[in-house]
Scaffold this motif. Sequence first.
Motif, PDB file in Angstrom:
ATOM      1  N   LYS A 341      45.676 -46.618  17.996  1.00 49.49           N
ATOM      2  CA  LYS A 341      45.600 -48.151  17.617  1.00 49.49           C
ATOM      3  C   LYS A 341      46.989 -49.334  17.893  1.00 49.49           C
ATOM      4  N   LYS A 342      47.114 -50.211  17.874  1.00 49.75           N
ATOM      5  CA  LYS A 342      48.539 -50.460  17.831  1.00 49.75           C
ATOM      6  C   LYS A 342      49.721 -50.108  16.939  1.00 49.75           C
ATOM      7  N   ASP A 345      49.492 -52.146  13.446  1.00 53.51           N
ATOM      8  CA  ASP A 345      48.424 -52.551  12.770  1.00 53.51           C
ATOM      9  C   ASP A 345      48.298 -50.890  11.977  1.00 53.51           C
ATOM     10  N   LYS A 356      51.656 -58.405   9.676  1.00 50.57           N
ATOM     11  CA  LYS A 356      51.945 -58.141  10.829  1.00 50.57           C
ATOM     12  C   LYS A 356      53.503 -58.888  11.349  1.00 50.57           C
ATOM     13  N   ARG A 360      56.653 -57.046  12.841  1.00 46.41           N
ATOM     14  CA  ARG A 360      56.818 -58.097  14.453  1.00 46.41           C
ATOM     15  C   ARG A 360      58.257 -58.827  14.200  1.00 46.41           C
ATOM     16  N   ASP A 377      57.876 -54.008  22.358  1.00 48.03           N
ATOM     17  CA  ASP A 377      56.761 -54.674  22.401  1.00 48.03           C
ATOM     18  C   ASP A 377      55.270 -54.578  20.722  1.00 48.03           C
ATOM     19  N   ASP A 379      53.241 -55.744  20.187  1.00 47.71           N
ATOM     20  CA  ASP A 379      51.623 -54.939  20.654  1.00 47.71           C
ATOM     21  C   ASP A 379      51.912 -53.443  20.596  1.00 47.71           C
ATOM     22  N   TYR A 380      53.185 -52.870  21.334  1.00 48.83           N
ATOM     23  CA  TYR A 380      52.624 -51.639  21.853  1.00 48.83           C
ATOM     24  C   TYR A 380      51.739 -50.810  21.048  1.00 48.83           C
ATOM     25  N   THR A 381      50.876 -49.308  21.546  1.00 48.48           N
ATOM     26  CA  THR A 381      49.938 -49.271  21.096  1.00 48.48           C
ATOM     27  C   THR A 381      50.398 -48.030  21.767  1.00 48.48           C
TER      28      THR A 381
END
Length: 407
Positions: A341-342, A345, A356, A360, A377, A379-381
Amino acid sequence: MSTSVFDVLKERGYIAQCTNEDEVRAMFENEKVTFYIGFDPTADSLHVGHFLGLMVMSHLQKAGHRPVCLVGGGTGTVGDPSGRSDMRKMLTDEDIEYNCNQFKKQMARFIDFSDGKALMVNNGDWLRKLNYIDLLREVGAHFTVNRMLAAECYKNRMEKGLTFLEFNYMIMQSYDFLELHRRYNLKLEMGGDDQWSNIIGGVELTRRITGDAVYGLTFTLLTKSDGQKMGKTAGGALWLDKEKTSPYDFYQYWRNVDDADVERCLALLTFLPMEEVRRLGALEGQEINEAKKILAYEVTKLVHGQEEADKAKAAAEAVFGGSGSSENMPTVELTAEDAAKKLVDVLVAAEVFGSKGEARRLIQQNGLSLNDEKVTDPDYTLSEGDFTDGEAIVKKGKKKFYRLLKV
């Protein structure tokens, strides 16, 4: 001649105010004193502010005096307005009973209750049985409304409106002193300095009704050198329950106190001799970090035991020394699904961040790292390559570390 325990408390910086210092000192020197400190069950764990009171009780018990730990099964139904600008949340009877039981377990780690060396009592045992008219006649005549309204404990509540419910708190706490004096010949009430008005109320009520000599003493509040309350973290209070504040986070809090606060914390929160406290407090530059390590270890050992203190110390040294095991860090367990997952998250779900947006913002400020590499990032996963032997290390800000562990 041995040093009076009163002078020990004074030298270590505990004592803020006292109704009659000379008489209280003489009382401690010449007799076995029964005294009490009250703890209202507003949460299911004691916090580091309560720990200061437990240290005072421990010093006095070691000197041969008898503590009474009073849990507020009665006063907790009202809530202390001291230092509050708003009304406290009303607790159910079930909440109060549960919280009182949790307090008892924690207090037993610091106070020896064997063979009557200390007592644990609940003011619900008498406050809940009081007849209102009898209380008014016996107690009400000894309180003037003008004097009560001038008390420090009510000032912050006056602007928003002081309820009659809260107005009765001082009377209830004062009645506790009277009742404990009658039951156990108790002569001294102690508490944090924000309790001075309530304590004076109990001293005066007990003196007027019984004619006996009783006293009040407050100890200093646990504050930083800038006057702010100590023990507040980003996640809330610094709890004594390891399920609410892990021993590692607890250790790290004291490891990272300001240089100016080290000596005071060593004096108040450890049993190290004052000669050693002063030596450590006088260290400067990089050397003060050694004093902070000793502070963190000693306080964690008192609260969580030597084994947990050793683990926390080893984990901190592993992180900051760049070697060793990370198994004692706060751990976030991940399923195989979570591990893809991200990152944001995962960290929000684990309550590493409150939202979140908070995560961020820290990423934008270059304040979040994964395995020693800055996360840029939002949204890094996560992927398989982020894990070595099933774990990855997240660094939040400068000093918070978390282990992501695949299970």
